[in-house]
Design a protein around this motif. Structure first.
Motif, short mmCIF file in Angstrom:
data_model
loop_
_atom_site.label_atom_id
_atom_site.label_comp_id
_atom_site.label_asym_id
_atom_site.label_seq_id
_atom_site.Cartn_x
_atom_site.Cartn_y
_atom_site.Cartn_z
N ALA A 145 -9.35 -4.29 -12.79
CA ALA A 145 -8.08 -4.82 -13.28
C ALA A 145 -7.86 -4.46 -14.93
CB ALA A 145 -8.14 -6.47 -12.87
N GLY A 146 -6.79 -4.24 -15.27
CA GLY A 146 -6.54 -3.92 -16.51
C GLY A 146 -6.50 -2.64 -17.05
N SER A 199 -7.18 -2.72 -2.15
CA SER A 199 -7.52 -3.87 -2.83
C SER A 199 -7.80 -4.84 -2.00
CB SER A 199 -6.76 -4.20 -4.06
OG SER A 199 -7.44 -5.51 -4.55
N LYS A 200 -9.27 -5.40 -1.76
CA LYS A 200 -9.58 -6.35 -0.96
C LYS A 200 -8.71 -7.85 -1.11
CE LYS A 200 -13.84 -7.67 -3.30
NZ LYS A 200 -15.37 -7.84 -3.39
N ASP A 201 -8.47 -8.02 -2.43
CA ASP A 201 -7.94 -9.34 -3.05
C ASP A 201 -6.36 -9.01 -2.41
OD1 ASP A 201 -10.42 -10.10 -4.05
OD2 ASP A 201 -9.57 -9.32 -6.19
N ASP A 233 -9.01 -5.38 -8.85
CA ASP A 233 -9.93 -4.10 -8.58
C ASP A 233 -9.15 -3.44 -7.36
OD1 ASP A 233 -11.22 -4.88 -10.78
OD2 ASP A 233 -12.90 -5.58 -9.66
N ALA A 234 -9.35 -2.05 -7.45
CA ALA A 234 -8.81 -1.31 -6.51
C ALA A 234 -9.13 0.23 -6.57
CB ALA A 234 -7.24 -1.32 -6.55
N ARG A 237 6.13 1.61 -20.81
CA ARG A 237 5.46 0.85 -19.57
C ARG A 237 4.35 1.35 -19.34
NH1 ARG A 237 9.67 -1.57 -21.05
NH2 ARG A 237 11.37 -1.91 -19.73
N ILE A 238 3.31 0.30 -19.22
CA ILE A 238 1.79 0.55 -18.94
C ILE A 238 1.67 0.35 -17.33
CG2 ILE A 238 -0.39 0.04 -19.38
CD1 ILE A 238 0.73 1.35 -21.65
N VAL A 239 1.14 1.25 -16.64
CA VAL A 239 0.80 0.94 -15.08
C VAL A 239 -0.70 0.72 -15.09
CG1 VAL A 239 0.97 2.18 -13.01
CG2 VAL A 239 2.69 2.54 -14.43
#
Length: 475
Positions: free
Chosen positions: A300-301, A224-226, A198-199, A191-193
């Motif tokens: 992100a990512g 994260s604002k989003d 953006d955070a 698993r990738i976390v």
């Protein structure tokens, strides 16, 4: 006693002295016994018919065991005596001398084609003769050339050479291929976390590479604002009388941003969006990589953690190219490790990779093992035994029955009465004790499993002699 009788007596004594070893070990021919006994007793000995036929060889005039293929003289100038075809006597007690009249046929009516050298030398003769050691040439009868590869062996010789036979039968061939392997993580359980928005990262858990975590453990907290904007919209929907449905509206937007269901439920329950949201471990496993640091800005990512679930593990075995065809998907496999002496792990072949490694000429085979105890560590060296049981019964013979010359593989078939026929065969799967025969042998055939190399040598000799005889017969 007249002069002729005296000479006969002297000659007989010379022959008996010079050929004593032959007489003692192989027995004298009846004609020679009668001749000696009559001379010794002083009886009248009839001279018999006049010698006829071709000259076979020349004998010392004193009758000693000294022979020549050509005319010659003794040291004192006496000429060797010519022994013609009708008087050529064999010292074998069971063989009768072939006269000129019956030299072309045997006792059972078969016609003699030619005579071959008893020592296997490339020398044949149209008439009976002896070699330089006094051994009779062996007759080759009419019909023997029809299949010159068939080997004929007397029953007594069969016992002395140790020829043994067995029956070809249909059976399932089983063997184990032992190959090296390496432990590897199951790629499907890694698993990738990472963040989907953006955070900012804060309060990273006290876990490092190699630590074990359980599903639902806190890995870190983030803002994260989003995500905060989507959470506020979801709280507003609920305050306006909307239903708490995670599959529509702002709740669905939170899920798409990677917010855990527990956090969405907490917003619906309290009506407030937390300033810092917890990111939970997606599975049990071992931390393979930690990139998250308190206070960092994660885009992100970005990979923040990499976690491997080790409840199931892979063993990647390297199977040589010539054994790869005998491996079947689903075959049972046994794995042993040097760092766990006395322990064995059972698994099955999960995948045969569709390529052969260019450098090693091996095919990779994947075995899946349960690893609930976590004893199997990645990159550990393993020894793998893979069963290669055939799915169906095939025609199989003992491995010892096969003669592999490199260019061909052959088996000798027992035709009965001391006759053995070599047959070319096509081989299949080779087991520990048996080999599959795809063509050349049928179930029920009697085949030679011991001393077959002696038969092969005799067969090659027969073929060479027949080829020589054919070439000599051509004008």
């Amino acid at each position: 006693m007249n002069t002729s009788k005296f000479l006969l007596l002297v000659s007989s004594l010379a022959i008996s002295g010079g050929g004593g070893y032959v007489a003692g070990t192989r027995g004298l021919a009846p004609e020679l016994n009668a001749f000696l006994s009559g001379s010794a007793l002083g009886e009248t000995v009839s001279h018999g018919p006049v010698a006829t036929g071709k000259i076979i060889y020349y004998q010392h005039p004193d009758g000693t065991p000294d022979y020549s293929a050509t005319a010659k003289s003794t040291s004192d100038g006496r000429a060797f005596r010519a022994v013609r075809q009708s008087e050529d006597v064999s010292f074998e007690p069971t063989k009768a001398f072939a006269t000129h009249a019956d030299a072309g046929s045997s006792g059972d009516g078969r016609k003699i084609q030619y005579y071959r050298n008893p020592m296997g030398l490339p020398d044949t003769s149209k008439v009976p003769k002896k070699d330089s050691m006094g051994m009779d040439y062996i007759p080759v009868y009419d019909g023997d050339e029809e299949d010159s590869s068939i080997v004929k062996v007397s029953l007594g010789k069969l016992q002395r050479t140790g020829v043994k036979t067995a029956t070809a039968e249909r059976s399932v061939i089983a063997r184990e291929v032992r190959v090296p392997g390496t432990i590897a993580f199951d790629e499907r359980l890694i698993r990738i976390v990472s963040m989907r928005a953006d955070a900012f990262i804060d309060d990273v858990a006290n876990v490092t590479t190699g630590d074990r975590v359980r599903k639902g453990d806190d890995l870190f907290h983030f803002y994260s604002k989003d995500i905060a904007r989507a959470g506020a919209e979801y709280a507003t929907e609920l305050l306006s009388g909307g239903k708490a449905n995670a599959n529509v509206g702002a709740a669905l937007q939170l899920r798409n941003l990677g917010v855990a269901d527990e956090t969405i439920s907490a917003i619906a329950r309290t009506g407030a969006v937390p300033r810092s949201i917890a990111y939970l471990s997606p599975s049990d496993g071992v931390v393979l990589e930690r990139s998250a640091t308190t206070g960092m800005m994660a885009e992100a990512g970005d990979v923040l953690f990499r976690i491997a679930d080790t409840s199931r593990i892979w063993v990647i075995a390297d199977v040589p190219e010539y054994d790869a065809a005998s491996i079947r998907q689903g075959a049972a496999a046994t794995v042993t490790l040097r760092n766990l002496p006395g322990r064995t792990f059972k698994g099955i072949v999960d995948l045969i990779y569709p390529e052969v490694q260019m450098q090693t000429r091996t095919a990779k085979v994947r075995i899946e093992l349960a690893n609930a105890e976590g004893l199997l560590l990645a990159n550990t060296y393993a020894e793998v035994d893979i069963a290669t049981d055939g799915a169906e019964a095939v025609v199989a013979i003992p491995n010892s029955a096969i003669i592999d010359t490199g260019d061909r593989q052959l088996v000798f078939v027992d035709k009965g009465e001391g006759r053995f026929e070599p047959r070319n065969v096509s081989l299949g799967i080779r087991g520990e004790e048996q080999t599959e025969i795809r063509s050349g042998i049928d179930a029920g055939d009697r085949i030679v499993v011991s001393a077959n190399f002696l038969l092969d040598a005799e067969s090659n000799l027969n073929a060479a002699l027949n080829a020589l005889a054919t070439s000599e017969a051509k004008p």
